[in-house]
Scaffold this active site. Structure first.
Site, PDB file in Angstrom:
ATOM      1  N   TRP A 187      31.698 -54.999 -15.302  1.00 54.43           N
ATOM      2  CA  TRP A 187      31.532 -54.089 -14.165  1.00 54.43           C
ATOM      3  C   TRP A 187      30.201 -54.395 -13.516  1.00 54.43           C
ATOM      4  O   TRP A 187      29.192 -54.587 -14.213  1.00 54.43           O
ATOM      5  CB  TRP A 187      31.555 -52.618 -14.578  1.00 54.43           C
ATOM      6  N   GLU A 228      36.368 -54.512 -13.983  1.00 64.24           N
ATOM      7  CA  GLU A 228      36.477 -53.093 -13.633  1.00 64.24           C
ATOM      8  C   GLU A 228      36.173 -52.859 -12.159  1.00 64.24           C
ATOM      9  O   GLU A 228      35.136 -53.276 -11.653  1.00 64.24           O
ATOM     10  CB  GLU A 228      35.488 -52.282 -14.493  1.00 64.24           C
ATOM     11  N   LYS A 230      35.741 -50.326  -8.651  1.00 64.81           N
ATOM     12  CA  LYS A 230      35.130 -49.030  -8.340  1.00 64.81           C
ATOM     13  C   LYS A 230      35.298 -48.730  -6.865  1.00 64.81           C
ATOM     14  O   LYS A 230      35.434 -49.636  -6.045  1.00 64.81           O
ATOM     15  CB  LYS A 230      33.643 -49.068  -8.711  1.00 64.81           C
ATOM     16  N   ASP A 261      39.084 -47.362 -14.543  1.00 67.22           N
ATOM     17  CA  ASP A 261      38.228 -46.245 -14.947  1.00 67.22           C
ATOM     18  C   ASP A 261      38.737 -44.988 -14.235  1.00 67.22           C
ATOM     19  O   ASP A 261      38.919 -44.993 -13.010  1.00 67.22           O
ATOM     20  CB  ASP A 261      36.768 -46.549 -14.564  1.00 67.22           C
ATOM     21  N   HIS A 264      37.143 -43.892 -10.826  1.00 72.82           N
ATOM     22  CA  HIS A 264      36.813 -44.891  -9.816  1.00 72.82           C
ATOM     23  C   HIS A 264      37.784 -44.993  -8.657  1.00 72.82           C
ATOM     24  O   HIS A 264      37.926 -46.058  -8.050  1.00 72.82           O
ATOM     25  CB  HIS A 264      36.656 -46.261 -10.485  1.00 72.82           C
ATOM     26  N   HIS A 288      39.050 -47.005 -19.022  1.00 74.35           N
ATOM     27  CA  HIS A 288      37.834 -46.235 -19.251  1.00 74.35           C
ATOM     28  C   HIS A 288      38.211 -44.776 -19.082  1.00 74.35           C
ATOM     29  O   HIS A 288      38.419 -44.312 -17.966  1.00 74.35           O
ATOM     30  CB  HIS A 288      36.739 -46.634 -18.262  1.00 74.35           C
ATOM     31  N   ASP A 296      32.433 -39.791  -8.986  1.00 78.30           N
ATOM     32  CA  ASP A 296      32.492 -40.474 -10.275  1.00 78.30           C
ATOM     33  C   ASP A 296      31.351 -39.941 -11.140  1.00 78.30           C
ATOM     34  O   ASP A 296      30.356 -40.595 -11.348  1.00 78.30           O
ATOM     35  CB  ASP A 296      32.346 -41.983 -10.053  1.00 78.30           C
ATOM     36  N   ASP A 298      31.350 -38.895 -14.295  1.00 79.39           N
ATOM     37  CA  ASP A 298      31.331 -39.238 -15.713  1.00 79.39           C
ATOM     38  C   ASP A 298      31.098 -38.048 -16.636  1.00 79.39           C
ATOM     39  O   ASP A 298      30.250 -38.101 -17.515  1.00 79.39           O
ATOM     40  CB  ASP A 298      30.278 -40.335 -15.976  1.00 79.39           C
ATOM     41  N   ASP A 328      34.145 -43.583 -21.404  1.00 77.45           N
ATOM     42  CA  ASP A 328      33.033 -43.902 -20.511  1.00 77.45           C
ATOM     43  C   ASP A 328      32.571 -42.649 -19.783  1.00 77.45           C
ATOM     44  O   ASP A 328      33.159 -42.251 -18.788  1.00 77.45           O
ATOM     45  CB  ASP A 328      33.451 -44.986 -19.504  1.00 77.45           C
TER      46      ASP A 328
HETATM   47  C1  RNT Z   1      30.192 -47.552 -13.832  1.00 76.30           C
HETATM   48  C2  RNT Z   1      31.278 -48.044 -14.692  1.00 76.30           C
HETATM   49  C3  RNT Z   1      30.840 -48.722 -15.954  1.00 76.30           C
HETATM   50  C4  RNT Z   1      29.690 -48.022 -16.620  1.00 76.30           C
HETATM   51  C5  RNT Z   1      29.320 -48.572 -17.965  1.00 76.30           C
HETATM   52  C6  RNT Z   1      27.949 -48.144 -18.369  1.00 76.30           C
HETATM   53  O1  RNT Z   1      30.645 -46.837 -12.767  1.00 76.30           O
HETATM   54  O2  RNT Z   1      32.159 -47.009 -14.978  1.00 76.30           O
HETATM   55  O3  RNT Z   1      31.916 -48.869 -16.811  1.00 76.30           O
HETATM   56  O4  RNT Z   1      29.921 -46.660 -16.757  1.00 76.30           O
HETATM   57  O5  RNT Z   1      29.504 -49.909 -18.011  1.00 76.30           O
HETATM   58 ZN    ZN Z   2      33.684 -47.450 -16.445  1.00 76.76          ZN
END
Ligand code: RNT
Ligand code: ZN
Length: 421
Positions: A187, A228, A230, A261, A264, A288, A296, A298, A328
């Site tokens: 990523w 990955e 986004k 993810d 994302h 993820h 996003d 998290d 994640d």
């Molecule tokens: C960031 C991505 C990625 C990170 C990690 C730390 O938007 O989701 O996966 O969260 O690699």
């Molecule tokens: Zn991620």
């Protein structure tokens, strides 16, 4: 009544209920237990890592200042060691390159090797877990703002290409040492804050860089690579080089994994809806598991409809061996060990629930065109005695049942975290 007796009685009741729906509870536990879930090291220290002193960059942020953040590899391992006792099931350790414990302080990310991760490898061995890995394309002076592999600055771009190659070698080393595949997830935050004009040039440079990193196919079996995508990052709102379309096209044409993810995509998009669509053309994917809240953000994985839909899709479609699952999120506003415990327990609970669902009856109803019955079953499934089976599962794996783990975290907070200034 003792807790153990209560749990066993609950299990006996639940087993009958599920048997009535044609579901074998013990088989469901066995299957849910066997799916590896990769624990992300970066929840423990707010994505800080050990190889640079600067701020977290790349359009991601951990908000909050709950005390007790792990500051050294020793502290982080100590925390993960405890975390691993708080949930059942097969697990892995997901490490970022920025967590290197360098043998030589002059070594930079373009020259890391397996020996810079020896303490982690030893830790994984001690814990009996496999490892996954991630090159770290953020929080580093060689970043060109938010650009890495798509930077027009050749020196910087080359640095990050070398980093990607080193990370593949390191992951291969993990896999060989531990006898378990190591997924390498790529990523990078590359993109621009405001409208980008020459979007094609950025993407062409990204493709050239990635092609160079993945040119050597040796090691792809042991250390499969994923890309990955986004939608946007903070300060990188207008253009993202590795968007969803880019990553799918790249992964499909280059025969690598795609990483989806949960945070994302556009707010009404869900990765649960993408899994079998992507698997129609791409061999293996990485998920993820996270929880976006408006952006996003998290947040810690909740046992919400989307987490359940993700696991239902994977399990009901028989895709567990084509889907690697990692967590994640990074929440710095509450106890970090609790974040791991809650997120891991919820992810595993959703898996267990998927295996416990009356999939056969559901499929039968669907095949018969009986959508009334399908919906009735799907809805009643929500209130089946999952919790009773879960607690029994925890009991038999010697990990705390619901209601029993938080005390351990609070104890640890008092004894260990409180001393961390
Ligand atoms: C960031 C991505 C990625 C990170 C990690 C730390 O938007 O989701 O996966 O969260 O690699
Ligand atoms: Zn991620």
């Amino acid at each position: 009544m003792s807790l153990e007796k209560q749990i066993r009685q609950g299990y006996d009741y639940a087993r009958e209920v599920y048997a009535g729906l044609g579901v074998d509870v013990d088989e469901a536990i066995r299957q849910a237990d066997a799916v590896p879930l990769s624990l992300h090291c970066w929840q423990g220290d707010d994505v800080t890592g050990f190889d640079s002193t600067g701020d977290l960059t790349g359009g991601i942020a951990a908000t909050g200042n709950y005390p007790g953040r792990a500051r050294t590899p020793r502290e982080l391992m100590e925390d993960i060691r405890l975390a691993y006792t708080l949930f059942p099931g097969r697990k892995k350790l997901n490490l970022h390159a920025s967590y290197a414990v360098r043998t030589d302080k002059n070594k930079d990310r373009d020259s890391y090797s397996l020996e810079d991760f020896t303490p982690w490898l030893d830790f994984a061995r001690e814990q009996g877990v496999g490892m996954d890995f991630n090159p770290t394309y953020f929080s580093h002076p060689m970043m060109d703002g938010d650009l890495s592999l798509s930077s027009p600055d050749d020196k910087k771009r080359r640095f990050w290409i070398e980093h990607g190659k080193r990370c593949r070698e390191i992951a291969r080393g993990f896999a060989e040492a531990l006898g378990e595949k190591s997924v390498v997830n790529f990523w990078m935050p590359d993109g621009t804050k405001d409208t980008c004009v020459d979007t094609r040039a950025y993407r062409d440079r990204m493709t050239a860089s990635l092609d160079e990193i993945f040119a050597d196919r040796a090691g792809m079996e042991l250390a499969p690579c994923a890309l990955e995508s986004k939608l946007f990052g903070m300060g990188v709102e207008s253009f993202t080089v590795v968007s969803s379309e880019y990553s799918l096209g790249y992964a499909q044409s280059r025969k690598i994994m795609a990483c989806l993810d949960a945070g994302h995509y556009h707010p009404t998009e869900a990765i649960s809806a993408k899994i079998t669509a992507v698997l129609a053309f791409i061999d293996r994917i990485l998920l993820h598991v996270s929880r976006p809240v408006r952006w996003d953000s998290d947040h810690v994985v909740a046992l919400d409809d989307e987490t359940q839909r993700i696991m239902d899709e994977v399990v009901w479609n028989g895709c567990t061996d084509r889907v690697a699952i990692g967590l994640d999120f990074f929440d710095a506003s509450i106890n970090r060990l609790a974040c791991w415990a809650i997120g891991m327990r919820n992810t595993r609970k959703a898996l267990l629930s998927a295996f416990l669902a009356p999939a056969h009856a559901l499929r039968e109803a669907e095949a018969a065109g009986d959508f009334t019955r399908r919906l009735a079953l799907l809805e009643e499934r929500r209130t089946l005695p999952l919790g009773a089976v879960w607690n029994y599962y925890c009991l038999t794996r010697n990990v705390p049942a619901d209601g029993q783990w938080l005390g351990k975290v609070i104890d640890y907070e008092k004894k260990v975290l409180a001393r961390r200034g």
